[in-house]
Scaffold this motif. Structure first.
Motif, PDB file in Angstrom:
ATOM      1  N   VAL A   1       6.338   2.538   9.137  1.00  0.00           N
ATOM      2  CA  VAL A   1       4.911   2.768   8.931  1.00  0.00           C
ATOM      3  C   VAL A   1       4.207   2.845  10.277  1.00  0.00           C
ATOM      4  N   ASP A   2       3.554   3.968  10.532  1.00  0.00           N
ATOM      5  CA  ASP A   2       2.804   4.128  11.773  1.00  0.00           C
ATOM      6  C   ASP A   2       1.672   3.113  11.833  1.00  0.00           C
ATOM      7  N   ASP A   3       1.305   2.726  13.043  1.00  0.00           N
ATOM      8  CA  ASP A   3       0.241   1.739  13.246  1.00  0.00           C
ATOM      9  C   ASP A   3      -1.139   2.362  13.032  1.00  0.00           C
ATOM     10  N   ASP A   4      -2.087   1.502  12.651  1.00  0.00           N
ATOM     11  CA  ASP A   4      -3.513   1.855  12.593  1.00  0.00           C
ATOM     12  C   ASP A   4      -3.810   3.061  11.709  1.00  0.00           C
ATOM     13  N   LEU A   5      -3.193   3.116  10.559  1.00  0.00           N
ATOM     14  CA  LEU A   5      -3.477   4.192   9.610  1.00  0.00           C
ATOM     15  C   LEU A   5      -4.652   3.780   8.735  1.00  0.00           C
ATOM     16  N   GLN A   6      -5.760   4.472   8.866  1.00  0.00           N
ATOM     17  CA  GLN A   6      -6.947   4.175   8.073  1.00  0.00           C
ATOM     18  C   GLN A   6      -7.121   5.291   7.049  1.00  0.00           C
ATOM     19  N   VAL A   7      -6.688   5.028   5.834  1.00  0.00           N
ATOM     20  CA  VAL A   7      -6.752   6.046   4.796  1.00  0.00           C
ATOM     21  C   VAL A   7      -6.866   5.369   3.443  1.00  0.00           C
ATOM     22  N   ILE A   8      -7.471   6.059   2.483  1.00  0.00           N
ATOM     23  CA  ILE A   8      -7.553   5.537   1.126  1.00  0.00           C
ATOM     24  C   ILE A   8      -6.829   6.498   0.191  1.00  0.00           C
ATOM     25  N   ILE A   9      -6.193   5.938  -0.832  1.00  0.00           N
ATOM     26  CA  ILE A   9      -5.386   6.722  -1.758  1.00  0.00           C
ATOM     27  C   ILE A   9      -5.663   6.250  -3.182  1.00  0.00           C
ATOM     28  N   PRO A  10      -5.322   7.051  -4.191  1.00  0.00           N
ATOM     29  CA  PRO A  10      -5.496   6.591  -5.579  1.00  0.00           C
ATOM     30  C   PRO A  10      -4.699   5.314  -5.848  1.00  0.00           C
ATOM     31  N   SER A  11      -5.268   4.425  -6.626  1.00  0.00           N
ATOM     32  CA  SER A  11      -4.629   3.150  -6.926  1.00  0.00           C
ATOM     33  C   SER A  11      -3.265   3.341  -7.573  1.00  0.00           C
ATOM     34  N   LEU A  12      -2.353   2.458  -7.242  1.00  0.00           N
ATOM     35  CA  LEU A  12      -1.021   2.422  -7.844  1.00  0.00           C
ATOM     36  C   LEU A  12      -0.310   3.774  -7.792  1.00  0.00           C
ATOM     37  N   THR A  13      -0.188   4.308  -6.590  1.00  0.00           N
ATOM     38  CA  THR A  13       0.579   5.540  -6.418  1.00  0.00           C
ATOM     39  C   THR A  13       1.900   5.309  -5.680  1.00  0.00           C
ATOM     40  N   ILE A  14       2.006   4.212  -4.953  1.00  0.00           N
ATOM     41  CA  ILE A  14       3.239   3.947  -4.196  1.00  0.00           C
ATOM     42  C   ILE A  14       4.181   3.041  -4.980  1.00  0.00           C
ATOM     43  N   GLN A  15       3.658   1.973  -5.586  1.00  0.00           N
ATOM     44  CA  GLN A  15       4.511   1.015  -6.289  1.00  0.00           C
ATOM     45  C   GLN A  15       5.355   1.650  -7.389  1.00  0.00           C
ATOM     46  N   PRO A  16       4.810   2.589  -8.198  1.00  0.00           N
ATOM     47  CA  PRO A  16       5.676   3.224  -9.207  1.00  0.00           C
ATOM     48  C   PRO A  16       6.835   4.005  -8.584  1.00  0.00           C
ATOM     49  N   LEU A  17       6.625   4.593  -7.420  1.00  0.00           N
ATOM     50  CA  LEU A  17       7.696   5.335  -6.743  1.00  0.00           C
ATOM     51  C   LEU A  17       8.781   4.378  -6.264  1.00  0.00           C
ATOM     52  N   VAL A  18       8.348   3.230  -5.753  1.00  0.00           N
ATOM     53  CA  VAL A  18       9.293   2.214  -5.281  1.00  0.00           C
ATOM     54  C   VAL A  18      10.097   1.653  -6.452  1.00  0.00           C
ATOM     55  N   GLU A  19       9.417   1.330  -7.534  1.00  0.00           N
ATOM     56  CA  GLU A  19      10.088   0.782  -8.716  1.00  0.00           C
ATOM     57  C   GLU A  19      11.104   1.772  -9.275  1.00  0.00           C
ATOM     58  N   ASN A  20      10.719   3.032  -9.322  1.00  0.00           N
ATOM     59  CA  ASN A  20      11.604   4.069  -9.838  1.00  0.00           C
ATOM     60  C   ASN A  20      12.846   4.223  -8.952  1.00  0.00           C
ATOM     61  N   ALA A  21      12.636   4.179  -7.626  1.00  0.00           N
ATOM     62  CA  ALA A  21      13.755   4.328  -6.692  1.00  0.00           C
ATOM     63  C   ALA A  21      14.765   3.200  -6.840  1.00  0.00           C
ATOM     64  N   ILE A  22      14.268   1.988  -7.041  1.00  0.00           N
ATOM     65  CA  ILE A  22      15.164   0.832  -7.155  1.00  0.00           C
ATOM     66  C   ILE A  22      15.957   0.883  -8.463  1.00  0.00           C
TER      67      ILE A  22
END
Length: 277
Positions: free
Chosen positions: A163-184
């Motif tokens: 993860v790059d440092d100092d990333l200031q960004v907003i994204i739709p809620s719960l968009t990363i965790q489902p991808l992580v859960e699916n990958a595992i």
């Protein structure tokens, strides 16, 4: 219209949005049956010939707006369901892990219990999932989830953060965790020996790329193509499809999935640099 016809524009829109996601009403002087047929074949929802009665035109617009609203409400209900759902086996395994640690390592038990509490707060925080949240808030939820899964799977699950440092960004809620859960659960844990999960968030020239990779069992091309189709029925397919639709609504483009059978899978999406600034 200059340069491009209404039919061609409609076809381009349909490459990104479905009939219910973005209804299209064609208003045209072309009135031959073949013209009307071409309009519907291009992807229009409705077709009005000139000259048009104002009341009729308003009624048709309102009807199509109602279709879009119904689709958005359906998406929100589905997203809320996905947000709230916790698979029973995950719940039971997490609680069993906490109980087991209470007898051998109280410090580790406390960490897992705190992560579990944080995950529950995130899952049951019923907000508008079309709203944007800070990237760090999403990553905190992912870290809580991974702490529990790492305690459960131990050496079968290896986690790598890029993860790059100092990333200031907003994204739709719960968009990363489902991808992580699916990958595992659909990639890594389908290998007896487990594997590695990589979460990579990089600053590019015009976008920030968020990518979740695994070296699990992978998928054939036909299965990859089916994951983001509207007919997806598997639970993992529904989660990915919903995430894809919400990203498209927010940013105009959704998930990119690359997978090789027996090699692994990459799922990524782009966030414009100016979001959140």
């Amino acid at each position: 219209m200059p340069i491009i016809s209404g039919y061609d524009l409609t076809k381009r829109i349909r490459e990104r949005f479905s009939l219910t996601e973005l209804p299209i009403l064609l208003l045209t002087a072309r009135s031959q049956p073949k013209d009307i047929e071409n309009g519907f074949l291009a992807g229009a929802n409705d077709y009005v010939k000139k000259p048009v009665d104002a009341l009729e035109f308003k009624s048709r617009v309102q009807a199509l707006a109602g279709v879009k609203k119904a689709m958005q409400e359906k998406l929100q209900i589905e997203a809320a369901w996905l947000q709230a759902q916790i698979q029973p086996h995950f719940l039971f395994n997490a609680l069993n892990t906490i109980m087991a640690l209470s007898e051998i390592d109280l410090d580790r038990m406390q960490k897992v219990l705190e992560a579990f509490s944080q995950l529950l707060r995130g899952k049951f925080k019923f907000t508008d999932l079309n709203e944007l949240a800070p990237l760090e808030d999403e990553l905190e939820l992912v870290r809580a989830y991974l702490l529990i899964e790492k305690e459960r799977f131990a050496d079968r699950l290896h986690i790598k953060w890029e993860v790059d440092d100092d990333l200031q960004v907003i994204i739709p809620s719960l968009t990363i965790q489902p991808l992580v859960e699916n990958a595992i659960h659909h990639g890594i844990m389908n290998r007896p020996e487990g594997g590695q999960l990589t979460i990579c968030i990089s600053q590019l020239e015009n976008h920030i790329e968020i990518r979740v990779e695994d070296d699990g069992v992978g998928m054939e091309k036909s299965k990859v193509e089916g994951l983001l189709k509207k007919t997806a029925s598997h639970k993992s397919g529904i989660g990915l499809l919903n995430t894809d639709l919400r990203l498209k609504h927010q940013f105009g483009q959704g998930l990119k999935i690359e997978s090789v059978k027996d090699k692994g899978t990459k799922v990524s999406f782009m966030v414009p640099n100016d979001i959140g600034k």
